[in-house]
Design a protein around this motif. Structure first.
Motif, PDB file in Angstrom:
ATOM      1  N   SER A 218      11.667  -6.353   0.945  1.00 58.80           N
ATOM      2  CA  SER A 218      11.292  -6.780  -0.402  1.00 58.80           C
ATOM      3  C   SER A 218      10.253  -7.897  -0.383  1.00 58.80           C
ATOM      4  O   SER A 218       9.457  -8.025  -1.323  1.00 58.80           O
ATOM      5  N   TRP A 221       7.034  -5.806   0.378  1.00 55.78           N
ATOM      6  CA  TRP A 221       6.735  -4.842  -0.674  1.00 55.78           C
ATOM      7  C   TRP A 221       6.661  -5.481  -2.055  1.00 55.78           C
ATOM      8  O   TRP A 221       5.988  -4.969  -2.946  1.00 55.78           O
ATOM      9  N   GLY A 222       7.394  -6.593  -2.231  1.00 53.96           N
ATOM     10  CA  GLY A 222       7.539  -7.205  -3.546  1.00 53.96           C
ATOM     11  C   GLY A 222       8.887  -6.845  -4.137  1.00 53.96           C
ATOM     12  O   GLY A 222       9.292  -5.673  -4.073  1.00 53.96           O
ATOM     13  N   SER A 225       8.684  -3.994  -6.587  1.00 52.68           N
ATOM     14  CA  SER A 225       7.776  -2.905  -6.212  1.00 52.68           C
ATOM     15  C   SER A 225       8.498  -1.552  -6.271  1.00 52.68           C
ATOM     16  O   SER A 225       9.731  -1.493  -6.172  1.00 52.68           O
TER      17      SER A 225
END
Length: 456
Positions: A218, A221-222, A225
């Motif tokens: 995370s 990726w964000g 996301s």
């Protein structure tokens, strides 16, 4: 009886030792593994832990079911052989990807032998003395916990991380030879010989692995996301499918009937919450000592060894106390000590080295606490399980703890990713979060019934 069971118990405790020391050695070796593969990030190399933990967790329940069907000894020997093979592959891994793959193989073997060592030990004791048996099993793991940090630090300091996996080979081969000759089958196998559900096994791997992937990735990726959200949602969906299949399949990968007893459910909830802290805390401490205080790998291993020794000294006493006082009282005492240790680290550890006044008392308290909690919660988890289902019952207990470990280590990796690996505030936040989890463990432990009676 004592003489006739001495050698089998020594071999079984040696197997428990082998499985437990692997976790300690991998923790100590991890900073050196990071240095050995400079092109790999912390989240990527975290799969050295998570790849092992996910497959380990997924193998626990099939191991219990297979052992109940085909006999404990046969399944146990197979798992031990796979563990030794995986250790050899780890030692010669030429790349980070190969090391992760080898850890997956090792995880299969570890997931088989861990619950079966306890399931094979328990029949040597009458039901009213199960606390003694569990204390013996816990003590064997505690010896590994005590010797692992200093031994691993020495091996890594003199050679490199590969030697910690080479160490598994002679120990594993000796234990395997001993188990082949003297370990008896244990409880008679069940009437059915139907194989467990392979599709259910794959669903279990997905239910554990997908949320872990989302947590670890995370940061890259964000949090919001598509990849992170997809992995989380898919994990929930796969988990629901797993439960549904386990309830309807004629040979499920896990017999959910074993979870119907209220005491078993409560103990496994507490065990899951303990798993969130139990494996992440030692890793966080090692990283803090090496990255914040600048300790060498060997020095960090020696620094956390007193906590492991506290586990060794506490585990046998905890087994006897569990018989006398009940699981609930012992678990509450253990979680109080664990909360005190994490609170002390959170509010006392800083940039200045203060080992004798900060880290030493904290790791000693945490070591004693873990011994109490593992003994009490393991006992409570199998207290209402009939003898013919002990392998499944112990596998369920270890599975819930391992699921917590996967999520706990994944969350730790997320918090300490990038520059935060060298931030004091990040470690303090980790310890405060663990303090909050201890409060949840206390609530779950307080719900246990006392005294617990073993089934007839």
């Amino acid at each position: 009886m004592a003489g006739s069971r001495a050698l089998p118990l020594a071999v079984l405790c040696g197997s428990a030792f082998l499985g437990a020391i692997d976790v300690q050695l991998a923790n100590i070796a991890f900073p050196d593994i990071l240095r050995s593969f400079p092109g790999s990030s912390l989240p990527e190399l975290s799969w050295v832990f998570n790849g092992y933990a996910i497959v380990f967790t997924a193998a626990l329940l099939p191991a219990g079911g297979l052992a109940d069907r085909f006999g404990y000894r046969r399944v146990f020997l197979t798992g031990l052989a796979v563990f030794v093979l995986g250790s050899a592959l780890c030692a010669i891994a030429p790349s980070a990807g190969a090391l992760i793959a080898a850890r997956v193989v090792q995880g299969v073997g570890g997931g088989v032998i861990t619950p079966l060592t306890l399931a094979l030990i328990l029949p040597y004791y009458p039901p009213e003395r199960r606390g003694t048996a569990i204390g013996l099993w816990s003590a064997a793991q505690s010896v590994a916990t005590a010797s692992g940090p200093s031994l691993g630090g020495m091996l890594v300091g003199v050679w490199d991380w590969r030697t910690v996996f080479f160490l598994h080979l002679p120990v594993g081969l000796v234990v395997l030879a001993g188990a082949w000759r003297i370990v008896t089958p244990g409880v008679a196998k069940a009437a059915t010989s139907r194989l467990p559900d392979v599709t259910g096994l794959l669903l279990l791997v997905g239910a554990i692995g997908l949320p872990s992937l989302a947590i670890v990735q995370s940061d890259a990726w964000g949090p919001g996301s598509p990849g992170t959200i997809t992995a989380l949602v898919a994990g929930v969906v796969v988990g629901v499918l797993f439960v549904r299949r386990a309830r309807t399949h004629p040979a499920p990968i896990v017999d959910l009937n074993a979870l119907r007893a209220r005491g078993t459910q409560r103990a496994n909830i507490a065990m899951f919450l303990l798993g969130l802290v139990m494996f992440a805390l030692p890793l966080a401490n090692i990283l803090f000592l090496t990255r914040i205080w600048g300790y060498s790998d060997a020095a960090a291993g020696l620094a956390v060894t007193p906590g492991a020794l506290a586990q060794v000294l506490t585990a046998p006493l905890a087994g006897r106390l569990a018989v006398r006082t009940g699981h609930r009282a012992l678990a509450l005492c253990g979680v109080a000590l664990l909360a005190l240790a994490t609170a002390y680290l959170a509010f006392s550890a800083g940039a200045d080295r203060a080992y004798l006044t900060v880290v030493l008392p904290a790791v000693v308290l945490a070591g004693a606490a873990v011994a109490m909690l593992v003994t009490s919660l393991s006992g409570a988890a199998v207290a209402e399980i009939p003898p013919a289902r002990l392998a499944t019952g112990t596998a369920l207990s270890v599975t819930t703890r391992a699921c917590g470990a996967v999520i706990g280590v994944s969350a730790l990796v997320l918090v300490l990713s990038g520059d935060r690996l060298g931030s004091i505030g990040a470690y303090q936040g980790v310890w405060v979060t663990m303090l909050g989890i201890c409060a949840l463990v206390a609530v779950a432990a307080a719900s246990l019934r006392t005294p617990e009676k073993a089934p007839a």
